[in-house]
Design a protein around this motif. Structure first.
Motif, short mmCIF file in Angstrom:
data_model
loop_
_atom_site.label_atom_id
_atom_site.label_comp_id
_atom_site.label_asym_id
_atom_site.label_seq_id
_atom_site.Cartn_x
_atom_site.Cartn_y
_atom_site.Cartn_z
N ALA A 1 0.83 -1.21 0.00
CA ALA A 1 0.00 0.00 0.00
C ALA A 1 0.87 1.26 0.00
O ALA A 1 0.55 2.25 -0.66
N VAL B 1 -5.00 -0.85 -2.90
CA VAL B 1 -5.55 -1.56 -1.75
C VAL B 1 -5.03 -2.99 -1.82
O VAL B 1 -5.23 -3.68 -2.80
N SER C 1 -4.55 -0.15 3.34
CA SER C 1 -4.75 0.95 2.40
C SER C 1 -4.43 2.26 3.08
O SER C 1 -4.17 2.31 4.29
N CYS D 1 -12.50 -3.34 -3.42
CA CYS D 1 -11.26 -2.58 -3.27
C CYS D 1 -11.04 -1.66 -4.47
O CYS D 1 -10.66 -0.51 -4.33
N GLN E 1 -8.99 4.56 -4.21
CA GLN E 1 -8.35 3.25 -4.15
C GLN E 1 -8.62 2.52 -5.45
O GLN E 1 -9.37 1.56 -5.50
N CYS F 1 -5.91 -2.89 -6.76
CA CYS F 1 -5.60 -3.73 -5.61
C CYS F 1 -4.50 -4.70 -5.96
O CYS F 1 -4.31 -5.06 -7.11
#
Length: 543
Positions: A68, A75, A158, A213, A219, A222
């Motif tokens: 992160a 995320v 995150s 996510c 965000q 991921c």
């Protein structure tokens, strides 16, 4: 550690490092040792006091937070099955539940122990399972203890945000997950580590969790830690139960479990664009960020789906499907490997006249089709035109497109200032001729392309340009190398009076005819001796 002294983060960290050294299966170099110490130091004391230092949970948490930190738009999450340890009232011995699954899978304990309520639930599940086993044995049934429930731990790292824990909890609830326990920690450098214990996890929910996510605000992507890959295998057995009923109402509603995200292509204010695969086909995926039922973004999303599923044309990007079920709001369409026209003209530099006219003719044909179906794009520009592997241009991004109402005009200011028609800027009623004005600016873009690119009114701010277009009749300067027929066509497109602008029904054949002329002339020029060559531009200008 001295008795009577409260443990510190440093004490727990050194104890954990000692256990790692005893295990012998983790290579402890100086970098990792320092990284682990920094990990403990960045988190609150209660993290150190509660985390399980007998396993490798600390290393997993460190890896997720490091990912992160490496990309704050990322995320990172991991999913794994865990066993819950409960203590029977009549015995001082710990009873492991569910026994058969834990033996078969070798499950780990949760990273932060278990609350009394969770232990009670595990004990209840175990007792019920034992009763079923005893009943099955008595009647000679083949029922297996593998049918017992298993709990799962979801760990998410995150950038910390307001109400993040509440939003994540709500999102997991929307996935149909029962949260039995939650632990939240904030680091001293602005990141969050959230750990949830849930039941009733199903392997199909892994793809949906990824979209939770991906679609969270700020965000857009991921990264899945190794435990997630393990969870695919361990949670995918027959004990997972039936797949949840899908609320899909049309055949274009995609199966989210068949959609796989590979890489981010572009980022916008309300959505991100990714390359991926759907049922083995290369696709582009537009994923919305933090959209609510009552938001204008959500309504625009539904409008875009409604429009895209109705259109099918060689010069309009092909709609494949969409997911309109929260939290996985996305639109899937064909992947255009050539990228945008905006990037293409800046990458290729000055284009031959035939290439310019071919691109323009493609756009005109696609826009004619849309206008015949009463669809106004409202944000036509080179950045919203995509190219396939054969350099065919297709119109994309229908986020602000609308179907023309029976009144035949609109008043909302929509689009991008530098390409926007004056009547749109002034909030006057407008119709499909607003797209024709934007097309005229696109022709200018194609003619002025060069390394680094040319932007309309580049010496002004967008607002200054808009004021100039309305109040002073400002238009981009006609390039010196522009043939007269094309210059006249371009000026007609950006006429101040919409009635004076040609329709795409007129523009498409005119551009096709100019393309044919240009291509033939370029071929003739290639076969002539150098001394006798004459430029097409001079021919078209009558020189």
């Amino acid at each position: 550690m001295a008795s009577g002294r409260k443990r510190t983060k440093g004490d727990v960290c050194e104890a954990f490092l000692g256990r790692l050294a005893e295990r012998g299966d983790v290579e402890l170099d100086a970098v990792l040792l320092e990284g682990i110490r920094q990990h403990f130091d960045s988190l609150p004391t209660r993290y150190a006091l509660d985390v399980n230092v007998d396993g490798l949970d600390v290393l997993s948490h460190k890896r997720l937070l490091d990912e992160a930190r490496a990309d704050p738009t990322t995320v990172s999450f991991a999913v794994r099955p865990v066993e819950i340890v409960a203590q029977r009232a009549e015995s001082a011995l710990l009873h492991e539940l569910p026994r058969a699954n834990s033996r078969k899978l070798g499950l780990c304990r949760p990273a932060f122990g278990s609350s009394p309520n969770l232990q009670a639930l595990a004990l209840e599940v175990g007792e019920r399972a034992e009763g079923q086993e005893a009943e099955a044995t008595a009647v000679g049934s083949s029922r297996s203890a593998d049918d017992h429930a298993v709990f799962y731990e979801i760990t998410i790292a995150s950038v910390d945000q307001p109400k993040l824990l509440s939003r994540l909890s709500e999102a997991l609830g929307d996935l149909g997950l029962n949260i039995r326990e939650a632990h939240a920690f904030n680091t001293n450098d602005g990141f969050s580590l959230d750990v949830f214990v849930v039941d009733q996890w199903q392997p199909q929910q892994l793809a949906r969790l990824r979209f939770v996510c991906l679609s969270s605000k700020h965000q857009p992507s991921c990264r899945c830690a190794p435990q997630q890959r393990h969870a695919r295998v361990c949670s995918g057995g027959g004990a997972a139960g039936p797949r949840p009923e899908s609320p899909a109402v049309d055949d274009w509603e995609i199966d989210i479990t068949q959609l796989h995200i590979e890489a981010k292509i572009a980022s916008g204010a309300f959505s991100n664009l990714y390359k991926g695969t759907y049922c083995g086909q290369e696709v582009a995926v537009k994923i919305l960020k933090d959209v609510h039922d009552d938001s204008s973004q959500y309504q625009e999303f539904l409008q875009e789906v409604s429009i895209m599923r109705k259109v099918r044309h060689k010069n309009v990007v092909q709609f494949i499907g969409a997911c309109t079920r929260k939290p996985n709001l996305c639109i899937v369409f064909e992947y255009m490997s050539g990228g945008s026209v905006y990037d293409y003209i800046r990458r290729e530099g000055p284009l031959k006249l035939s290439a310019i006219l071919k691109l323009a003719a493609d756009v005109a044909r696609g826009m004619d089709y849309l206008h015949q179906r009463k669809i106004i794009h409202r944000d036509l520009k080179a950045a919203n035109l995509l190219m396939d592997e054969n350099a065919i241009v297709k119109i994309a991004d229908f986020g602000v497109a609308r179907v023309i109402e029976s009144s035949g005009c609109m008043t909302a200011e929509t689009g991008t200032y530098r390409w926007m028609a004056p009547e749109v800027i002034e909030h006057k009623p407008y119709d499909e001729k607003a797209d024709v004005f934007s097309f005229g600016i696109i022709l200018w873009e194609l003619l002025t392309c060069k390394a680094g690119g040319a932007v309309p009114y580049s010496d002004m701010t967008p607002l200054q340009a808009a004021v100039g277009v309305v109040q002073k009749g400002l238009r981009p300067g006609i390039p010196l190398n522009c043939p007269l027929p094309l210059a006249e066509l371009m000026e007609a497109c950006w006429a101040g009076n919409p009635v004076q602008r040609p329709s795409f029904r007129e523009l498409a054949p005119r551009l096709q005819a100019l393309f044919t002329m240009a291509l033939e002339e370029e071929k003739r020029q290639e076969t002539k001796p150098v001394a006798t060559k004459q430029g097409l531009l001079s021919k078209l200008r009558g020189k």
